[in-house]
Scaffold this motif. Structure first.
Motif, PDB file in Angstrom:
ATOM      1  N   PRO A  52      -4.509  -6.048   2.830  1.00  2.57           N
ATOM      2  CA  PRO A  52      -3.996  -7.257   2.173  1.00  2.57           C
ATOM      3  C   PRO A  52      -4.422  -8.537   2.887  1.00  2.57           C
ATOM      4  O   PRO A  52      -4.652  -8.540   4.103  1.00  2.57           O
ATOM      5  N   VAL A  58      -5.173   1.384  -5.916  1.00  4.73           N
ATOM      6  CA  VAL A  58      -6.343   0.766  -5.299  1.00  4.73           C
ATOM      7  C   VAL A  58      -5.923   0.330  -3.898  1.00  4.73           C
ATOM      8  O   VAL A  58      -5.129  -0.603  -3.729  1.00  4.73           O
ATOM      9  N   TYR A  59      -6.437   1.022  -2.892  1.00  3.75           N
ATOM     10  CA  TYR A  59      -6.024   0.736  -1.519  1.00  3.75           C
ATOM     11  C   TYR A  59      -6.812  -0.447  -0.958  1.00  3.75           C
ATOM     12  O   TYR A  59      -8.038  -0.522  -1.106  1.00  3.75           O
ATOM     13  N   VAL A  60      -6.097  -1.368  -0.314  1.00  3.48           N
ATOM     14  CA  VAL A  60      -6.714  -2.588   0.198  1.00  3.48           C
ATOM     15  C   VAL A  60      -6.109  -2.958   1.551  1.00  3.48           C
ATOM     16  O   VAL A  60      -5.024  -2.496   1.916  1.00  3.48           O
ATOM     17  N   GLY A  66      -2.950  -7.666  -6.269  1.00  2.00           N
ATOM     18  CA  GLY A  66      -3.827  -7.227  -7.345  1.00  2.00           C
ATOM     19  C   GLY A  66      -3.247  -6.063  -8.124  1.00  2.00           C
ATOM     20  O   GLY A  66      -2.328  -5.368  -7.667  1.00  2.00           O
ATOM     21  N   PRO A 105       0.166  -6.620  -1.253  1.00  2.00           N
ATOM     22  CA  PRO A 105      -0.997  -6.896  -2.101  1.00  2.00           C
ATOM     23  C   PRO A 105      -0.553  -7.454  -3.456  1.00  2.00           C
ATOM     24  O   PRO A 105       0.541  -7.143  -3.940  1.00  2.00           O
ATOM     25  N   GLU A 116      -2.842  -2.467  -6.635  1.00  3.21           N
ATOM     26  CA  GLU A 116      -3.202  -2.501  -5.221  1.00  3.21           C
ATOM     27  C   GLU A 116      -2.059  -2.012  -4.339  1.00  3.21           C
ATOM     28  O   GLU A 116      -0.891  -2.342  -4.553  1.00  3.21           O
TER      29      GLU A 116
END
Length: 266
Positions: free
Chosen positions: A160, A156-158, A196, A194, A199
């Motif tokens: 941060p 899951v790319y975010v 999560g 990240p 993530e």
């Protein structure tokens, strides 16, 4: 076929346990079968969360929804490896148990529903509300049982938490001769991690043009754009519609565009 409960050709499957869809054919069983089909069709119609071409997504959503569905269980799923986008790319198999009006063991029947990018699929357009078009009869395997949901291992790319403050600091302190590689090296080295599940930080990108620095990190739905120009460092808040593929996109070149090009088109 991708299934935790093997579902082979229909002719190889045995009848349902606990009460059969191919039972006596009585009016009561006909009514029970229709009720079982409706229960499955309602679950299938309610599964859509977002566009996807991955049947495991629907299997995970089905697992969540059938926790409280009142007698519907996910017993298998199947992928269509050669499916074309827009056509059904897989199917879910369900078992439904409904009480009999005359008491005794519940009536049990199994059904299959196909799915495409937009949700449950039917052969003809406009049949979405037709239970028979949504939930197709299949024989219940003798060992049919609720399956655990497939594990989602996709990253899951975010962007941060803390990334924006870091990028503003790096661009503010960057020398006039700093290259894009210099900026990215420092950002990557100091990027907050990240926290999560699954993530992963988006890959940062930067460009230097005419003494100005453009920085981008993210995609059309989660985009950090920062520019350093003659007026200092600015975090740019661009309408999401302009950040989608085919539009300006979430890119360092977008960050360097004149501000009037970054306004909402509406």
């Amino acid at each position: 076929m991708v299934a935790l409960v093997a579902l082979t050709a229909a002719g190889a499957l045995a009848g349902c346990a606990g009460g059969s869809a191919s039972g006596s054919g009585s009016a009561a069983d006909t009514k029970s079968h229709a009720a079982a089909r409706t229960a499955v069709a309602d679950v299938a119609r309610g599964l859509y969360r977002e566009g996807t071409d991955v049947i495991e997504d629907y299997a995970r959503w089905a697992d969540i929804d059938t926790q409280t569905s009142g007698g519907v269980e996910l017993i298998g799923f199947e992928e269509y490896p050669d499916a074309v986008h827009g056509e059904p790319f897989g199917a879910l198999q369900f078992r439904a148990s409904v009480p009999r009006a005359q008491g005794g063991d519940p009536y049990v029947a199994c059904f299959e529903s196909e799915f495409d990018f937009w949700g449950v699929a039917t052969e003809r357009f406009g049949d979405w509300s037709n239970d028979t078009a949504v939930a197709h009869d299949i024989p219940c395997p003798p060992d049919a049982a609720r399956i655990p949901p497939p594990v989602d291992t996709r990253p899951v790319y975010v962007v941060p938490d803390g990334a924006e403050a870091l990028v503003v600091e790096v661009l503010t302190n960057a020398s006039a001769t700093a290259s894009a590689d210099d900026i990215l090296a420092e950002v990557v080295e100091r990027m907050p991690q990240p926290t999560g599940d699954r993530e992963v930080a988006f890959e940062p990108r930067a460009t230097v043009a005419g003494g100005d620095i453009g920085f981008a990190m993210g995609d059309g739905d989660d985009c950090l754009l920062v520019k350093r120009g003659a007026d200092g460092v600015q975090v740019l808040h661009v309408p999401r519609i302009l950040l989608q593929p085919g539009e300006l996109g979430c890119s360092p070149d977008t960050a360097l565009r004149p501000l009037e090009q970054l306004q909402s088109p509406h």
